[in-house]
Scaffold this active site. Structure first.
Site, PDB file in Angstrom:
ATOM      1  NE  ARG A 170      45.950  63.312  48.896  1.00 46.97           N
ATOM      2  CZ  ARG A 170      46.632  64.313  48.344  1.00 46.97           C
ATOM      3  NH1 ARG A 170      46.604  64.499  47.042  1.00 46.97           N
ATOM      4  NH2 ARG A 170      47.344  65.133  49.092  1.00 46.97           N
ATOM      5  CG  ASP A 217      46.370  63.796  60.935  1.00 48.77           C
ATOM      6  OD1 ASP A 217      47.363  63.394  61.555  1.00 48.77           O
ATOM      7  OD2 ASP A 217      45.686  64.778  61.264  1.00 48.77           O
ATOM      8  CB  THR A 243      52.054  66.557  55.710  1.00 48.04           C
ATOM      9  OG1 THR A 243      51.297  67.697  55.241  1.00 48.04           O
ATOM     10  CG2 THR A 243      52.019  66.560  57.223  1.00 48.04           C
ATOM     11  CB  ILE A 244      54.417  70.855  52.814  1.00 52.39           C
ATOM     12  CG1 ILE A 244      53.063  70.926  52.099  1.00 52.39           C
ATOM     13  CG2 ILE A 244      55.456  70.134  51.999  1.00 52.39           C
ATOM     14  CD1 ILE A 244      53.019  71.947  50.985  1.00 52.39           C
ATOM     15  CG  ASP A 245      49.253  70.839  54.552  1.00 49.81           C
ATOM     16  OD1 ASP A 245      49.819  71.686  53.848  1.00 49.81           O
ATOM     17  OD2 ASP A 245      48.285  70.164  54.170  1.00 49.81           O
ATOM     18  CG  MET A 284      50.083  74.257  48.487  1.00 48.85           C
ATOM     19  SD  MET A 284      50.844  72.670  48.184  1.00 48.85           S
ATOM     20  CE  MET A 284      50.079  72.252  46.635  1.00 48.85           C
ATOM     21  NE  ARG A 339      42.673  70.486  48.934  1.00 46.88           N
ATOM     22  CZ  ARG A 339      43.110  69.349  48.375  1.00 46.88           C
ATOM     23  NH1 ARG A 339      42.774  68.192  48.884  1.00 46.88           N
ATOM     24  NH2 ARG A 339      43.884  69.384  47.313  1.00 46.88           N
ATOM     25  N   GLY A 365      56.405  89.394  57.138  1.00 44.89           N
ATOM     26  CA  GLY A 365      55.865  90.660  57.639  1.00 44.89           C
ATOM     27  C   GLY A 365      54.591  91.066  56.914  1.00 44.89           C
ATOM     28  CB  ALA A 366      51.766  89.074  55.637  1.00 45.22           C
ATOM     29  CD  GLU A 367      51.475  94.816  55.362  1.00 47.37           C
ATOM     30  OE1 GLU A 367      51.587  94.115  54.338  1.00 47.37           O
ATOM     31  OE2 GLU A 367      52.453  95.260  55.981  1.00 47.37           O
ATOM     32  NE  ARG A 387      48.486  93.213  38.306  1.00 48.00           N
ATOM     33  CZ  ARG A 387      47.776  94.299  38.039  1.00 48.00           C
ATOM     34  NH1 ARG A 387      46.683  94.541  38.743  1.00 48.00           N
ATOM     35  NH2 ARG A 387      48.151  95.134  37.090  1.00 48.00           N
ATOM     36  CG  HIS A 390      51.035  71.333  43.247  1.00 49.62           C
ATOM     37  ND1 HIS A 390      49.876  71.931  42.817  1.00 49.62           N
ATOM     38  CD2 HIS A 390      50.659  70.233  43.954  1.00 49.62           C
ATOM     39  CE1 HIS A 390      48.845  71.219  43.217  1.00 49.62           C
ATOM     40  NE2 HIS A 390      49.282  70.180  43.917  1.00 49.62           N
TER      41      HIS A 390
HETATM   42  P1  ADP Z   1      47.658  62.538  54.323  1.00 51.75           P
HETATM   43  O1  ADP Z   1      48.223  61.230  54.679  1.00 51.75           O
HETATM   44  O2  ADP Z   1      48.676  63.500  53.837  1.00 51.75           O
HETATM   45  O3  ADP Z   1      46.753  63.083  55.379  1.00 51.75           O
HETATM   46  P2  ADP Z   1      45.308  61.738  52.827  1.00 51.75           P
HETATM   47  O4  ADP Z   1      44.339  62.214  53.832  1.00 51.75           O
HETATM   48  O5  ADP Z   1      44.996  61.964  51.391  1.00 51.75           O
HETATM   49  O6  ADP Z   1      46.766  62.324  53.028  1.00 51.75           O
HETATM   50  O7  ADP Z   1      45.475  60.177  53.089  1.00 51.75           O
HETATM   51  C1  ADP Z   1      46.359  59.415  52.301  1.00 51.75           C
HETATM   52  C2  ADP Z   1      45.775  58.050  52.096  1.00 51.75           C
HETATM   53  O8  ADP Z   1      45.618  57.382  53.331  1.00 51.75           O
HETATM   54  C3  ADP Z   1      44.387  58.036  51.486  1.00 51.75           C
HETATM   55  O9  ADP Z   1      44.412  58.168  50.088  1.00 51.75           O
HETATM   56  C4  ADP Z   1      43.911  56.689  51.902  1.00 51.75           C
HETATM   57  O10 ADP Z   1      44.425  55.693  51.052  1.00 51.75           O
HETATM   58  C5  ADP Z   1      44.515  56.512  53.272  1.00 51.75           C
HETATM   59  N1  ADP Z   1      43.529  56.868  54.294  1.00 51.75           N
HETATM   60  C6  ADP Z   1      43.089  58.087  54.637  1.00 51.75           C
HETATM   61  N2  ADP Z   1      42.155  58.033  55.589  1.00 51.75           N
HETATM   62  C7  ADP Z   1      41.978  56.732  55.865  1.00 51.75           C
HETATM   63  C8  ADP Z   1      41.143  56.005  56.761  1.00 51.75           C
HETATM   64  N3  ADP Z   1      40.294  56.634  57.563  1.00 51.75           N
HETATM   65  N4  ADP Z   1      41.240  54.683  56.768  1.00 51.75           N
HETATM   66  C9  ADP Z   1      42.080  54.037  55.960  1.00 51.75           C
HETATM   67  N5  ADP Z   1      42.898  54.639  55.082  1.00 51.75           N
HETATM   68  C10 ADP Z   1      42.857  55.978  55.036  1.00 51.75           C
HETATM   69  O1  F6P Z   2      50.298  67.767  51.113  1.00 46.96           O
HETATM   70  C1  F6P Z   2      49.402  68.655  51.621  1.00 46.96           C
HETATM   71  C2  F6P Z   2      48.908  69.517  50.525  1.00 46.96           C
HETATM   72  O2  F6P Z   2      49.989  70.087  49.849  1.00 46.96           O
HETATM   73  C3  F6P Z   2      47.974  70.593  50.976  1.00 46.96           C
HETATM   74  O3  F6P Z   2      48.607  71.709  51.495  1.00 46.96           O
HETATM   75  C4  F6P Z   2      47.236  70.873  49.738  1.00 46.96           C
HETATM   76  O4  F6P Z   2      46.004  71.396  50.033  1.00 46.96           O
HETATM   77  C5  F6P Z   2      47.123  69.527  49.098  1.00 46.96           C
HETATM   78  O5  F6P Z   2      48.186  68.771  49.589  1.00 46.96           O
HETATM   79  C6  F6P Z   2      47.154  69.570  47.610  1.00 46.96           C
HETATM   80  O6  F6P Z   2      47.006  68.297  47.129  1.00 46.96           O
HETATM   81  P1  F6P Z   2      47.086  67.936  45.598  1.00 46.96           P
HETATM   82  O7  F6P Z   2      48.477  67.558  45.321  1.00 46.96           O
HETATM   83  O8  F6P Z   2      46.173  66.806  45.453  1.00 46.96           O
HETATM   84  O9  F6P Z   2      46.688  69.127  44.803  1.00 46.96           O
END
Ligand code: ADP
Ligand code: F6P
Length: 428
Positions: free
Chosen positions: A91, A122, A144-146, A188, A190, A204-206, A263, A269
């Protein structure tokens, strides 16, 4: 005329393809299983088209640090089956600044990168969009896994991650059932609840708790846990998304309020690693190859997506603007999941009672019928006896008539005859 048009188009495409000589590829944001398959496809497709490929290490951070390497077909051998990303990821705050973006575009030009493939989420696409505005042709691939990219029904890594989480949750369920416990399992996500939602349904969660609906009703949850216990349930699984968090405290609060051992398990990760599933390998490969094709068609500022069973491409702005709509859809999906899960259980309980009541009614009907039949049988047996007495009497009478004997003798004969038949009881 039509022929001329076709010739023109082909010539145009050749020119575009000629204008792309070097393709750069980077992975950015959280890694995802299948990213390697996409990198491999970008490299191999580009090389097959006679282009040069440059790999950029550590996302935008590496781009700004000029961590750029030439890539050959051999560099991507034996990676399709590996989790993570061979290019590494990062990042990068600087990339969010105008200065950082200018520098990144200048570095792309310096290295002759006239087409850049950005594999990420994104945020990474927002970076790609800035570069496109500064004259670098960019194509985004959703990784992305999300699964939280609105323009696509598929993102690289989700399938692997959701299966990893699902298998882990199955294991937690085994021990939870044995101990008759409640389990809060954190997956995971966020900002996005897709992993939680899919695992919730698949396991099959509650209860499913998603970041889009942080303000869940804990009192209602506790009531439901107690009601389930009363109905004889041996476990209670809550899938809690990382964005809601607080799983350890939540487990404590539930245990205190219900008296049921609870629990918390945070999968963490491990969900991001591991060998990609077949789907992730195939879809990621398709998207990688498609990204190269799009660049060669002169397209830029686009994202590859998978919608309604087809691989298509969107304008990045358009893709990023779809966020709000997606969140609404996700909330609606959770409501639907709750209906599938909890209402199905209530229906099951209702049905159980219905089955018992019906069985009781049926049993009463059978008993009544049996009594009636027994009555009839008795009657029939009595009638048979009567008929036999009549027959015996007739036989005796005929004997008497034949012998012309007096009354006392005839009584004795009747007595003897009945005794002979061994049916003295008939007279009782
Ligand atoms: P993801 O791509 O999974 O959504 P991040 O939101 O952490 O993950 O974005 C990854 C990288 O993309 C950031 O660390 C940054 O370098 C770049 N980035 C995110 N948002 C912007 C933005 N608005 N403008 C330019 N670069 C961005
Ligand atoms: O890649 C997405 C994601 O795994 C989210 O689900 C999670 O919240 C985040 O990344 C965790 O990021 P990090 O590796 O910085 O802990």
């Amino acid at each position: 005329m039509a022929e001329n048009k076709t010739v023109d188009k082909e010539k145009y495409l050749d020119e575009i393809e000629d204008s792309i000589r070097t393709i750069g590829v980077l992975t950015s944001g959280g890694d995802a299983p299948g990213m390697n398959a996409a990198i491999r496809a970008v490299v191999r497709r580009a090389l097959a088209k006679g282009l040069k490929v440059r790999g950029i290490r550590r996302g935008y951070h590496g781009l700004l640090k000029e961590e750029i390497i030439d890539m050959s077909a051999r560099d991507v051998s034996d990676i399709i089956e590996r989790g993570g990303t061979v290019l590494q990821t990062a990042r990068c705050k600087t990339m969010r600044t105008e200065e950082g973006q200018q520098k990144a575009a200048a570095i792309c030009k310096k290295y002759g990168i006239d087409g850049l493939v950005v594999i990420g989420g994104d945020g990474s696409f927002a970076g790609a969009q800035k570069l496109a505005n500064l004259g670098v042709n960019t194509i985004g691939i959703p990784g992305t896994i999300d699964l939280d990219i609105a323009c696509t029904d598929y993102t690289i890594g989700f399938d692997t991650a959701v299966n990893t989480a699902m298998e882990a949750i199955d294991k937690v369920r085994d021990t939870s059932t044995s101990h008759e416990r409640c389990s809060v399992i954190e997956v995971m996500g966020r900002d996005a609840g897709y992993l939680a939602l899919w695992c919730g349904i698949a396991n099959g969660a509650e209860k499913i708790l998603m970041p889009e609906e942080k303000d869940y009703d804990e009192k209602a949850l506790i009531k439901d846990i107690l009601e389930n216990k009363k109905r004889g349930k041996k476990n209670y699984i809550i899938i809690n998304a990382e964005g809601v968090g607080d799983s350890i405290n939540m487990a404590k609060r539930i245990e205190d309020a219900t008296g049921i051992e609870t629990r918390a398990t945070i999968l963490g990760h491990m969900q991001r690693g591991g060998s990609p599933t077949c789907k992730d390998r195939v879809y990621a490969s398709t998207m990688g190859a498609m990204a190269v094709d799009l660049l060669c068609q002169g397209k830029t500022n686009r994202v590859v997506g998978y919608k309604n069973g087809q691989f298509i491409d969107f304008d990045i702005e358009e893709a990023l603007a779809m966020k709000a709509e997606y969140e609404e859809k996700l909330k609606a999906a959770n409501k639907e999941a709750e209906l599938i899960l909890s209402d199905a259980r209530k229906t099951a309980v209702h049905n159980e009672q219905k089955i018992i009541d019906e069985a009781k009614e049926e049993a009463a009907r059978i008993i009544e019928r049996a009594n009636k039949e027994a009555e009839l049988e008795k009657q029939k047996a009595a009638d048979d006896v009567k008929q036999q007495i009549v027959a015996v009497s007739a036989m005796i009478a005929s004997k008497l008539i034949a012998k012309s004997i007096d009354e006392s003798e005839s009584n004795a004969i009747i007595e003897q005859t009945l005794n002979e038949m061994g049916e003295n009881t008939w007279r009782n």
